[in-house]
Design a protein around this motif. Structure first.
Motif, PDB file in Angstrom:
ATOM      1  N   ILE B 130       0.872  -1.176   0.000  1.00 31.26           N
ATOM      2  CA  ILE B 130       0.000   0.000   0.000  1.00 31.26           C
ATOM      3  C   ILE B 130       0.907   1.224   0.000  1.00 31.26           C
ATOM      4  N   ALA B 131       0.549   2.228  -0.762  1.00 30.67           N
ATOM      5  CA  ALA B 131       1.398   3.417  -0.877  1.00 30.67           C
ATOM      6  C   ALA B 131       1.594   4.072   0.488  1.00 30.67           C
ATOM      7  N   ASN B 132       2.822   4.522   0.752  1.00 33.96           N
ATOM      8  CA  ASN B 132       3.085   5.199   2.023  1.00 33.96           C
ATOM      9  C   ASN B 132       3.277   6.704   1.853  1.00 33.96           C
ATOM     10  N   GLY B 133       3.343   7.182   0.614  1.00 36.46           N
ATOM     11  CA  GLY B 133       3.414   8.625   0.366  1.00 36.46           C
ATOM     12  C   GLY B 133       4.724   9.283   0.754  1.00 36.46           C
ATOM     13  N   ILE B 134       5.693   8.499   1.217  1.00 39.43           N
ATOM     14  CA  ILE B 134       6.969   9.095   1.642  1.00 39.43           C
ATOM     15  C   ILE B 134       7.722   9.617   0.412  1.00 39.43           C
ATOM     16  N   LEU B 189      -0.517  -2.055 -14.546  1.00 42.86           N
ATOM     17  CA  LEU B 189      -1.309  -1.311 -13.574  1.00 42.86           C
ATOM     18  C   LEU B 189      -2.802  -1.581 -13.675  1.00 42.86           C
ATOM     19  N   VAL B 192      -3.872  -4.433 -11.461  1.00 41.16           N
ATOM     20  CA  VAL B 192      -3.528  -4.415 -10.036  1.00 41.16           C
ATOM     21  C   VAL B 192      -4.809  -4.216  -9.213  1.00 41.16           C
ATOM     22  N   ILE B 193      -4.856  -4.833  -8.042  1.00 34.07           N
ATOM     23  CA  ILE B 193      -5.980  -4.667  -7.117  1.00 34.07           C
ATOM     24  C   ILE B 193      -6.032  -3.209  -6.631  1.00 34.07           C
ATOM     25  N   ALA B 194      -7.261  -2.676  -6.544  1.00 31.57           N
ATOM     26  CA  ALA B 194      -7.479  -1.254  -6.276  1.00 31.57           C
ATOM     27  C   ALA B 194      -6.604  -0.688  -5.154  1.00 31.57           C
ATOM     28  N   ASP B 195      -6.580  -1.342  -4.008  1.00 34.79           N
ATOM     29  CA  ASP B 195      -5.882  -0.801  -2.849  1.00 34.79           C
ATOM     30  C   ASP B 195      -4.372  -0.689  -3.038  1.00 34.79           C
ATOM     31  N   PHE B 196      -3.835  -1.384  -4.017  1.00 39.92           N
ATOM     32  CA  PHE B 196      -2.384  -1.438  -4.176  1.00 39.92           C
ATOM     33  C   PHE B 196      -1.890  -0.683  -5.405  1.00 39.92           C
ATOM     34  N   MET B 197      -2.808   0.005  -6.085  1.00 35.98           N
ATOM     35  CA  MET B 197      -2.407   0.705  -7.315  1.00 35.98           C
ATOM     36  C   MET B 197      -1.315   1.733  -7.051  1.00 35.98           C
ATOM     37  N   ALA B 198      -1.579   2.657  -6.137  1.00 39.65           N
ATOM     38  CA  ALA B 198      -0.597   3.713  -5.883  1.00 39.65           C
ATOM     39  C   ALA B 198       0.690   3.106  -5.323  1.00 39.65           C
ATOM     40  N   ALA B 233      -4.162   7.067  -9.340  1.00 41.93           N
ATOM     41  CA  ALA B 233      -3.138   6.315  -8.622  1.00 41.93           C
ATOM     42  C   ALA B 233      -1.744   6.602  -9.182  1.00 41.93           C
ATOM     43  N   HIS B 236      -0.724  10.074  -7.739  1.00 40.64           N
ATOM     44  CA  HIS B 236      -0.362  10.092  -6.318  1.00 40.64           C
ATOM     45  C   HIS B 236       0.750   9.107  -5.986  1.00 40.64           C
TER      46      HIS B 236
END
Lengths: 333, 333
Positions: B130-134, B189, B192-198, B233, B236
């Motif tokens: 899952i994206a961490n945005g760091i 992409l 990829v499953i929705a929650d893991f796209m970003a 995704a 972001h």
């Protein structure tokens, strides 16, 4: 689908927010929640009776529902001990975790041996289409948040209940594991393949009576970089006629993203409305739903008054003060 | 990761267009293309040496890449003969077809017996986070389109090639099956499953040298309701420092959506930039890439001049006039 009533498993939840699935079930189907099961170190508490498996079984519970998020993306050995014992005691298991119960060989083996069921409500069971963008009949309302976990599901649930009470036609449309566990139906949107996300939302909210409202459960936030794509698919697949802005005013940063601040309600309004108009040019922002759980009643009332003055929109905390103002706004459309 | 170099399988392609994946590989990574394999009746020709499997093996080829679309949604028995022989000769197989190699029991059995790999590049082979945005080190550029299929991949490929020629540090980051087959690596992409796209986009574009550019392959459009979540995704997860606006001026409606008109470049600029700044406040829109294939050269030149005047940004058709202006804009950042 899932046998009721439930024993709600809170595991070793690090905080109350981690147990939001259990909280949702307890709030919306209290008659289904016989008790709670908490492990050592659990920081969540639903205010239900703490029960052992045997006590819950004696109290009539049929299914152990995992009402808490797991840590580190694995089902820990500590959890497993409880889950296996629950199967042995005669409980079915129900879960909305990413890690599927059916992917755990020990759980599968024990469930088979004991004749119990493993419900993974997160797994899509439909081959969703790619969205076609065609305008559908009936009306749709979607809550969009400044952040994740600010009360979007709660808002839709409360509005749906109020609308039914008033004799309006409405349906809560679940898009996450909590809603699906509560209603027994819906799309586990965060587990849908990227290309089919918007199509799954179209599928969930089909043509309906002109005066029927779908209350679509929101997910994520356009401003939460981990999940914004899911929110985007809800906005374009849902074709909402009405948007509700959801906010939790005391949060210091985006959930799980310590360096990201929350957007303002004005920023959320402008961003979400512009994107929603791509799919439905008539879309309007009709109200604000504020989660005031961490504010005194006096502060909450003052905050809501300020939001109403600043935004020119009705604002309420549907949990604390009821969703009436938001339903009034839909009725007036 | 697909082992290079390749032998390009053109099968019984009815025309050159059917072999566009192979054409892409030959155009963008000629060093990966040892030769071509054509069956009886093949109407495509890359101008590469026709080779038998044995000749290609001797020339160093490691993987047989299916560089052609299949007919009728099946992998024919004629193809199978070649694919099985290739496995026996020691080639891995790579494919972007909808029909997966791994769903063909004979191919699976032979691959297992020979210890070779079957790469289905439409299917994710990694458990993305899952994206961490760091914030990550190094620089990233993303093309965002007014619509799907307007030239975003071509733009990134052409910029990457030009940057390497100039001695700049750059990497094309594939997010679709064609790009993955061309470069041997990437994220499919749309599967990829929705929650893991970003998160998959973060994974694809990790920390790098301060002066290194990732050229991220764009997908979909924020204004295309079927795929906008995928685009979101990318914006972001990719944390772009630079956005390129991609457009095809003669299109009368959004691809596959007859009632949806294209946004203006100004609307795309404002919408994409505001969303990109959530993940990277320093993001800038640096240029416009226009696909002028349906315009005369005179019209194309006039159109580009008007875009430059209206937008105050460099504008080019990277296929027709080269990507130099866009690379200049990145170099100036």
């Amino acid at each position: 689908m899932i046998e009721t009533p439930y024993l709600l498993f809170l595991g070793d939840a690090p905080d109350q927010l981690a147990a939001k699935v259990a909280v949702g079930i307890k709030d919306w189907r209290p008659e289904n929640a016989v008790g709670q099961y908490r492990m050592d170190g659990c920081k969540a508490d639903l205010g239900l009776t703490d029960m052992t498996l045997t006590e819950a079984k004696e109290a009539g519970a049929k299914t152990l529902v995992i009402g808490v998020a797991n840590r580190g993306g694995v089902i820990s050995q500590e959890w497993k001990k409880v889950l296996v014992m629950a199967l042995e005691e005669g409980f079915d298991l129900a879960s909305g975790l990413h890690n599927l119960l059916r992917d755990e060989p020990d759980l599968v083996a024990v469930a088979e041996a004991t004749g119990r069921k493993l419900h993974d409500v997160r797994v899509p069971e439909v081959e969703y289409p790619i969205a076609n963008g065609i305008k559908r009949k009936g009306k749709r309302c979607l809550a969009v948040g400044t952040d994740c976990s600010v009360g979007k599901m709660y808002t839709a649930m409360a509005m749906d209940a109020e609308m039914r009470k008033r004799g309006m036609k409405s349906t809560f449309r679940a898009t996450g594991q909590t809603g699906i566990l509560i209603t027994g139906d819906g799309v586990p949107l965060d587990a849908v393949i990227a290309d089919f996300m918007a199509g799954s939302v179209e599928w969930l909210t089909p043509d309906n009576d002109d005066d029927h409202w779908d209350l679509i459960e929101g997910q994520g936030s356009l401003f939460h970089v981990s999940y914004s794509g899911v929110t985007m698919a809800l906005i374009h697949g849902g074709q909402p006629d009405a948007l509700i802005l959801s906010h939790e005013p005391t949060r210091e940063h985006m959930r799980g993203l310590p360096t990201y601040t929350l957007p303002t309600l004005e920023n959320l309004r402008d961003t979400a409305l512009a994107l929603a108009k791509v799919a439905n040019p008539d879309c309007q922002v009709v109200g604000v739903s504020v989660n005031t759980q961490h504010m005194s009643e006096e502060d909450a009332i003052a905050y809501l008054a300020k939001v109403e003055a600043d935004m020119g929109l009705p604002a309420t905390d549907p949990f604390r003060f009821g969703p009436g103002k938001l339903v009034d706004a839909l009725a007036a459309l």
